[in-house]
Scaffold this active site. Sequence first.
Site, PDB file in Angstrom:
ATOM      1  N   ARG A   1      -3.659  -0.552   5.126  1.00 31.99           N
ATOM      2  CA  ARG A   1      -4.200  -1.624   4.301  1.00 31.99           C
ATOM      3  C   ARG A   1      -3.271  -2.830   4.161  1.00 31.99           C
ATOM      4  NH1 ARG A   1      -5.231   2.150  -0.597  1.00 31.99           N
ATOM      5  NH2 ARG A   1      -3.396   3.041   0.403  1.00 31.99           N
TER       6      ARG A   1
ATOM      7  N   CYS B   1       0.860  -1.181   0.000  1.00 29.32           N
ATOM      8  CA  CYS B   1       0.000   0.000   0.000  1.00 29.32           C
ATOM      9  C   CYS B   1       0.898   1.232   0.000  1.00 29.32           C
ATOM     10  CB  CYS B   1      -0.993  -0.020   1.160  1.00 29.32           C
ATOM     11  SG  CYS B   1      -0.291   0.244   2.791  1.00 29.32           S
ATOM     12  N   THR B   2       0.416   2.331   0.515  1.00 32.64           N
ATOM     13  CA  THR B   2       1.192   3.574   0.477  1.00 32.64           C
ATOM     14  C   THR B   2       2.160   3.668   1.652  1.00 32.64           C
ATOM     15  OG1 THR B   2      -0.655   4.675  -0.624  1.00 32.64           O
ATOM     16  CG2 THR B   2       1.049   6.092   0.336  1.00 32.64           C
ATOM     17  N   GLY B   3       1.642   3.604   2.876  1.00 33.28           N
ATOM     18  CA  GLY B   3       2.471   3.873   4.039  1.00 33.28           C
ATOM     19  C   GLY B   3       2.881   2.667   4.848  1.00 33.28           C
ATOM     20  N   ASN B   4       2.291   1.499   4.552  1.00 29.48           N
ATOM     21  CA  ASN B   4       2.550   0.276   5.298  1.00 29.48           C
ATOM     22  C   ASN B   4       2.128   0.410   6.764  1.00 29.48           C
ATOM     23  OD1 ASN B   4       5.361  -1.792   6.235  1.00 29.48           O
ATOM     24  ND2 ASN B   4       3.384  -2.468   5.493  1.00 29.48           N
TER      25      ASN B   4
ATOM     26  N   ASP C   1      -7.552   4.231   0.209  1.00 35.17           N
ATOM     27  CA  ASP C   1      -7.078   4.718   1.502  1.00 35.17           C
ATOM     28  C   ASP C   1      -8.107   5.716   2.024  1.00 35.17           C
ATOM     29  OD1 ASP C   1      -5.428   5.028   3.683  1.00 35.17           O
ATOM     30  OD2 ASP C   1      -3.721   5.776   2.556  1.00 35.17           O
TER      31      ASP C   1
END
Length: 162
Positions: A18, A12-15, A119
């Site tokens: 999600r 995902c983006t930031g870990n 997100d």
Amino acid sequence: MSRRMASILFICTGNIFRSLVAEHALKPYFGEQSGYLVSSAGIEASPQAIHPFVRGLLLAKGVDVTAHVQRRLTQMLLDEAALPVAMSLDHRDIIRRRFGREIRLFNEVSYGRESAILDLHEALPQWQEFPEAAKAYVTGIVEYIWTAIPSLVERLPRYIVR
């Protein structure tokens, strides 16, 4: 272990939301001898803490993520993954551009649908102004990912040849 483990990598983006949820929802399905290694990473993974609300939702499911350390997606992580799984279309596109690799979406692997799991800021751009709606969305995503895992497990043989 004598045979090589098949790695499933959620991205995902930031870990911290999600991919983290997907990783910890899937891990209980496999014992140590399963041959699967389940992990997660983020495209950006900018240093930030897991939101206490997300941490609480996972704790209610029996998962303590206080020791979680964000990981940024690298070429090595991607190369080692037998099945990298993107949570959104943006992640898939970024991986295609940066790393030249085609990967599947979470909903594609779980249900055969090419659709994203958005997100919070994508689904509710002004989420700070609507804290109850934000909590409801986050709770819904955690539940959605959690309940999708049995289907994902059932469909794994389509994507990982053992």
